[in-house]
Scaffold this active site. Structure first.
Site, PDB file in Angstrom:
ATOM      1  N   VAL B 103       0.875  -1.167   0.000  1.00 48.00           N
ATOM      2  CA  VAL B 103       0.000   0.000   0.000  1.00 48.00           C
ATOM      3  C   VAL B 103       0.913   1.216   0.000  1.00 48.00           C
ATOM      4  O   VAL B 103       1.965   1.205   0.655  1.00 48.00           O
ATOM      5  CB  VAL B 103      -0.906   0.011   1.243  1.00 48.00           C
ATOM      6  CG1 VAL B 103      -1.732   1.297   1.313  1.00 48.00           C
ATOM      7  CG2 VAL B 103      -1.821  -1.218   1.246  1.00 48.00           C
ATOM      8  N   CYS B 104       0.527   2.246  -0.750  1.00 48.88           N
ATOM      9  CA  CYS B 104       1.244   3.525  -0.707  1.00 48.88           C
ATOM     10  C   CYS B 104       2.708   3.297  -1.102  1.00 48.88           C
ATOM     11  O   CYS B 104       2.992   2.495  -2.008  1.00 48.88           O
ATOM     12  CB  CYS B 104       1.073   4.108   0.694  1.00 48.88           C
ATOM     13  SG  CYS B 104       1.411   5.862   0.911  1.00 48.88           S
ATOM     14  N   THR B 105       3.640   3.957  -0.442  1.00 49.34           N
ATOM     15  CA  THR B 105       5.051   3.860  -0.833  1.00 49.34           C
ATOM     16  C   THR B 105       5.706   2.549  -0.426  1.00 49.34           C
ATOM     17  O   THR B 105       6.901   2.349  -0.696  1.00 49.34           O
ATOM     18  CB  THR B 105       5.850   5.039  -0.258  1.00 49.34           C
ATOM     19  OG1 THR B 105       5.584   5.126   1.146  1.00 49.34           O
ATOM     20  CG2 THR B 105       5.450   6.336  -0.932  1.00 49.34           C
ATOM     21  N   THR B 123       1.562   3.389  -6.561  1.00 41.39           N
ATOM     22  CA  THR B 123       2.037   3.844  -5.260  1.00 41.39           C
ATOM     23  C   THR B 123       1.409   5.204  -4.992  1.00 41.39           C
ATOM     24  O   THR B 123       0.573   5.667  -5.776  1.00 41.39           O
ATOM     25  CB  THR B 123       3.593   3.914  -5.245  1.00 41.39           C
ATOM     26  OG1 THR B 123       4.043   4.195  -3.916  1.00 41.39           O
ATOM     27  CG2 THR B 123       4.128   5.013  -6.169  1.00 41.39           C
ATOM     28  N   GLY B 153      -2.711   2.337  -4.054  1.00 39.98           N
ATOM     29  CA  GLY B 153      -2.229   3.721  -4.092  1.00 39.98           C
ATOM     30  C   GLY B 153      -2.001   4.265  -2.689  1.00 39.98           C
ATOM     31  O   GLY B 153      -1.788   3.515  -1.737  1.00 39.98           O
TER      32      GLY B 153
END
Lengths: 231, 231
Positions: B103-105, B123, B153
């Site tokens: 998830v995310c970075t 990301t 994202g």
């Protein structure tokens, strides 16, 4: 003169639904000049309903006076509704707080503390019909503001709730920036996030699955409401 | 014969953005027959970027083989990108896992472990242009599936991501019920949750605020990508 710290306190408790708290935490922790206190009967790890353990930073004794108190929900609220030290702590903090708030079924705990009487409030859809026992005026919405009382709907409504509060405390520009930073442009994959959208069949299935816990909850609400009523 | 437990593991680390993990946790913990492991170098409390401490249940040594590994993001990923024991743990688990996710970075950490090469991935919007350094095919979407790699994202996209995975693992009916149980009918108060929706001015302001951390991140990505390249 430096600005005094704005103290935000979340009640932690065994059996909380952690996203009720962690969603708003992620948003409100971005308020400049704020400090967050996570409070339970004693400091240390507190297990959520699904096992995740979050560390309480303060006990009821060490917690400073709060500017905003937030009570999350979860299966564990059933026991809080008749837990005198918990209700005393909330009432005590509510006395001096600028904001008294809840997410999800945390609203029922505020109700048991006598803080919903005559106030517009919301809670998780499945417990919505229990608000009236505490003299609240039930409103179906994700965020309901009535003076210094702000209540959020079920679980993920806590994110909308916290962004609304952040805008009030830190301004609309800040809240818009945080909404972008958290990439809050949601796309629920199934479109079944409310009883109205999910339809009567899925709603009935969910209610049947929760029958036992909701029965116990209704019983606890009756006890808590009776304890509030004048003799 | 009883069904074997489906083991889900989240990487915890200092400086994680806790909602990247707590959102998906809330969803995936509702998969029947699953167990969740929260893993860091040692078991015990791990502090997020805003201070909230979550208790890791396992160390890299005690963690059993995982069926699904999920790496959340946050400022703390910068150091993970060149942390050999972390990258080794992820690679080791990825070898046998049914699903490799982020998830995310957290996606950049998968990239540094060499797991994004030739794969479609997403990301957080602010780090999106760093995916290509790891040979990934960047895709702008909240959830991107490429075989057994599933990436989400930024931050709140983890909820959409986890509901998508839940449907794959437990069926569409279960995921629809969880979406209703979590009252996931979001109403973002400001409609600024993506750069496209927020507009160029707010995007530029956010990028300026994150200039230093993004600069350090780009440098770490270069180092990590160089370490992956054949000599």
């Amino acid at each position: 003169m430096t600005e005094p710290t704005f103290r935000i306190g979340f009640l932690l408790f065994p059996g909380m639904t952690q996203l009720d708290m962690t969603g708003p935490y992620e948003v409100l922790s971005r308020l400049p000049g704020s400090a967050i206190h996570l409070v339970w009967k004693e400091a240390g790890p507190v297990a959520s309903d699904r096992g995740l353990a979050i560390v309480a930073t303060d006990s009821f004794v060490t917690c400073p006076p709060l500017d905003l108190i937030c009570v999350p929900g979860g299966p564990g609220i059933n026991e809080l509704l008749t837990d005198a030290p918990v209700l005393d702590f909330i009432r005590h903090q509510a006395w001096g707080a600028r904001y008294i708030t809840s997410v999800c079924t945390g609203a029922l705990v505020l109700g048991a503390a006598g803080l919903l009487y005559g106030k517009r409030a919301t809670t998780h859809w499945m417990s919505h019909d229990l608000l009236a026992a505490f003299g609240a005026v039930p409103v179906k919405a994700r965020v309901v503001t009535d003076g210094r009382l702000i209540t959020g709907g079920g679980v993920t409504a806590g994110i909308d709730f916290a962004l609304t509060i952040l805008a009030e405390l830190g301004g609309r520009e800040l809240a818009q920036a945080v909404e972008l930073g958290l990439e809050y442009d949601p796309q629920p994959p199934f479109g079944t996030g409310s009883p109205e959208r999910a339809g009567p069949e899925l709603e009935a299935r969910m209610r049947a699955l929760s029958d036992r816990i909701q029965g116990l909850r209704a019983e606890q609400v009756r006890r808590a409401a009776a304890a509030l009523a004048p003799a």
